[in-house]
Design a protein around this motif. Sequence first.
Motif, short mmCIF file in Angstrom:
data_model
loop_
_atom_site.label_atom_id
_atom_site.label_comp_id
_atom_site.label_asym_id
_atom_site.label_seq_id
_atom_site.Cartn_x
_atom_site.Cartn_y
_atom_site.Cartn_z
N GLY A 1 3.66 7.60 -1.53
CA GLY A 1 5.02 6.99 -1.92
C GLY A 1 6.43 7.40 -1.04
N SER B 1 0.89 -1.34 0.05
CA SER B 1 -0.08 -0.07 0.02
C SER B 1 0.86 1.26 -0.13
CB SER B 1 -0.86 -0.11 1.14
OG SER B 1 -0.17 -0.26 2.23
N LYS C 1 7.48 6.01 1.64
CA LYS C 1 8.26 4.96 1.96
C LYS C 1 8.76 4.10 0.96
CE LYS C 1 5.73 4.50 6.09
NZ LYS C 1 4.58 5.48 5.84
N ASP D 1 2.19 -1.23 5.11
CA ASP D 1 1.99 0.15 5.80
C ASP D 1 0.58 0.39 5.47
OD1 ASP D 1 2.79 2.60 6.91
OD2 ASP D 1 2.80 3.72 5.28
N ALA D 2 0.15 -0.34 6.39
CA ALA D 2 -1.73 -0.62 6.51
C ALA D 2 -2.64 0.69 6.53
CB ALA D 2 -1.85 -1.69 7.63
N PRO D 3 -3.44 0.52 5.92
CA PRO D 3 -4.84 1.67 6.20
C PRO D 3 -5.08 1.58 7.48
CG PRO D 3 -5.44 -0.05 4.89
CD PRO D 3 -3.95 -0.26 4.96
N ARG E 1 -5.00 7.90 -5.45
CA ARG E 1 -3.68 8.23 -5.03
C ARG E 1 -2.56 7.80 -5.81
NH1 ARG E 1 -4.11 8.90 1.10
NH2 ARG E 1 -2.37 7.72 1.37
N LEU F 1 -4.73 -8.12 4.65
CA LEU F 1 -3.30 -7.71 4.05
C LEU F 1 -2.29 -8.47 4.67
CD1 LEU F 1 -4.11 -3.93 3.64
CD2 LEU F 1 -4.44 -5.69 2.02
N ALA G 1 0.96 4.31 -2.06
CA ALA G 1 0.61 5.59 -2.07
C ALA G 1 0.49 6.32 -0.93
CB ALA G 1 -0.57 5.71 -2.92
N MET H 1 -3.67 -2.40 -7.57
CA MET H 1 -4.28 -3.62 -6.98
C MET H 1 -4.54 -3.64 -5.57
SD MET H 1 -3.23 -7.12 -8.19
CE MET H 1 -1.80 -7.50 -8.33
N ILE H 2 -5.49 -4.28 -5.12
CA ILE H 2 -5.74 -4.64 -3.91
C ILE H 2 -4.87 -5.50 -3.21
CG2 ILE H 2 -8.29 -4.06 -3.96
CD1 ILE H 2 -8.85 -6.89 -3.67
N ASP I 1 -0.89 0.26 -4.96
CA ASP I 1 -1.99 0.72 -4.11
C ASP I 1 -3.37 0.29 -4.78
OD1 ASP I 1 -1.83 2.81 -1.58
OD2 ASP I 1 -3.63 3.08 -2.56
N SER I 2 -4.31 0.52 -3.74
CA SER I 2 -5.72 -0.01 -4.25
C SER I 2 -6.62 1.22 -4.49
CB SER I 2 -6.59 -0.69 -3.10
OG SER I 2 -6.76 0.03 -2.23
N SER I 3 -6.04 2.67 -4.40
CA SER I 3 -6.48 3.78 -4.49
C SER I 3 -6.20 4.44 -5.93
CB SER I 3 -6.34 4.83 -3.59
OG SER I 3 -6.73 6.27 -3.69
C1 LIG Z 1 -1.01 4.65 5.38
S1 LIG Z 1 -1.30 4.72 3.83
C2 LIG Z 1 -0.09 4.23 2.77
C3 LIG Z 1 1.22 5.54 3.09
C4 LIG Z 1 2.37 5.14 2.11
N1 LIG Z 1 3.09 3.94 2.35
C5 LIG Z 1 3.49 6.03 2.30
O1 LIG Z 1 4.50 6.17 3.01
O2 LIG Z 1 3.50 7.27 1.34
C6 LIG Z 1 -2.37 3.45 3.43
C7 LIG Z 1 -2.66 3.32 1.85
O3 LIG Z 1 -3.34 2.04 1.66
C8 LIG Z 1 -4.04 1.88 0.81
N2 LIG Z 1 -5.09 1.07 0.82
C9 LIG Z 1 -6.30 0.91 1.27
N3 LIG Z 1 -7.06 -0.33 1.07
C10 LIG Z 1 -6.12 -1.13 0.61
C11 LIG Z 1 -6.00 -2.34 -0.19
N4 LIG Z 1 -7.12 -2.89 0.02
N5 LIG Z 1 -5.04 -3.09 -0.56
C12 LIG Z 1 -3.90 -2.04 -1.14
N6 LIG Z 1 -3.99 -0.74 -0.32
C13 LIG Z 1 -4.74 -0.60 0.38
C14 LIG Z 1 -4.55 3.50 0.68
O4 LIG Z 1 -5.19 3.92 -0.61
C15 LIG Z 1 -3.68 4.25 1.31
O5 LIG Z 1 -2.94 4.73 0.12
#
Ligand SMILES: C[S@@+](CC[C@H](N)C(=O)[O-])C[C@H]1O[C@@H](n2cnc3c(N)ncnc32)[C@H](O)[C@@H]1O
Length: 472
Positions: A119, A115, A121, A184-186, A144, A218, A117, A165-166, A139-141
């Motif tokens: 970006g 995950s 990390k 890096d979980a939502p 983003r 996840l 976005a 991709m989710i 990322d799934s969004s």
């Molecule tokens: C905490 S943010 C990530 C921040 C990112 N790692 C960074 O350092 O910039 C969590 C991200 O999880 C994504 N997300 C939410 N549900 C998801 C899923 N089912 N699969 C993958 N990503 C997911 C969100 O779109 C969001 O961008």
Amino acid sequence: MKSSQHENTALNSYFSELYGHARMQSEWFAPEPPCLRINTIKSSVQEITEFMQQKGIEFKPHPLNSRGAIILHDPLPMSHTLAFYTGSFFYQGISSQLPALALNPQPGETVLDMSAAPGSKTTQIADLMQNQGQLFSADSSFKRLQPLMTNLDRAGAMNSVVYFMIGQRWGRLLPDFFDKVLIDAPCSNLGKNPNLFLDSEKWTPARLNGHTNLQELLLISALKTVRVGGTVVYSTCSVSVEENEHLVHQVLQKTGDRVKIESIPLPLHEWLKPGLTSHGGRAFHPDLEKACRIPPFPHPVEGFFMVRLKKLDSFPVRPSDTVKMMQTRSATHPEISDYLERISQRWGIALDKLKDFRYYKTKKRIYMLAKEWQEIPEHKMIKPGIPLVEIKGRTLKLMGAAVQLLSQDINKSIIELDEKKVMQLFRTGNIHLKDQRNGYFALAIDGKIITSMSLFKGYSKIHLPHYFHLVR
Ligand SMILES: C[S@@+](CC[C@H](N)C(=O)[O-])C[C@H]1O[C@@H](n2cnc3c(N)ncnc32)[C@H](O)[C@@H]1O
């Protein structure tokens, strides 16, 4: 906590139990100072340190990241400098710089950022891998993905391929595949600025579990897609136990002996506290003390949690359909070599400098990738590496990201502008020049190439990701 009409008593008691204080004081939670992370793909710690010293910027080194600097006073601001525009550094929170260090990715490895976005990390991981190996940034969004791609281009991350991709899908799509995975979980963001929550009625105890189902899916997907012997780092910017220790404990109960918790490769520091092994009458796996909690007080850093897991054995996985692989091309492949010849002639780049990369061509673009990307899983792939050129009929446009990455090697088709003109250009994105040449050029100031510029009928244009009031 200060007396306020909106005092959130439920959260206050949750924090009181977590931190062992009878009552929380809002002054305990000071906002985190801005922090930079120097991108060594584009620059060096020495170069940016000297730049900050020359410009009178007060800073102190990040105590846990040798490429980080905590900004104490910034008269410029740094966010409006050419160094920022060209990706020499990124703004990234103090604790947000730690999960990638916990993952400790190495050049040449195959890494998934599940995950990614917008970006922060993933660009740090690209840098730690020295722009080598294969970094899947997903990322799934959809919304983003644009800032994610812009940041990867600005970082010059040739080793990253972007996926829309989710995260739940990776485990079945590519089982036992990656050396390392960051998840890096939502999350509920309960570490970010607790005062936002303490003074608001929006936070309810129910929010603690609002993300846990997804977080568990996840993490299990990450454990399936990593290879045996590989590493998964799970992190959140939440301090809640439900999203962290409790969740990891539950996953460990399901995965049994296939997974173990490892120590995090970071030095001891007063900001870093061990993970909890019990809370609210519940006992967790004893190894959770090897996890790491960063409380948002008394030090002014965002609250964070991270844990490092090692996979010891494979999981039974029902694989999804076979993933189609797309072949990348070498510099000498007939589909690519003519274009590289033309690029070399037009911009004076020695062909030798382009020979070690891999290339991927679409109808309108050629992308440049790190040499380890011999093939790319096609499913939901959005952007491979760095865009090198856009094919506009007979004309080639060398893209800004490629110009920045190859700036030391470009020797022709350079237009040098003085400071006044560059300032003007950055204000609006375009200016009139007396120069009547047409085409695409590298733009330089003080002998340093900064991006690509188009010039048609005396009208010149650069690409700006946003309004940019340049300071020098
Ligand atoms: C905490 S943010 C990530 C921040 C990112 N790692 C960074 O350092 O910039 C969590 C991200 O999880 C994504 N997300 C939410 N549900 C998801 C899923 N089912 N699969 C993958 N990503 C997911 C969100 O779109 C969001 O961008």
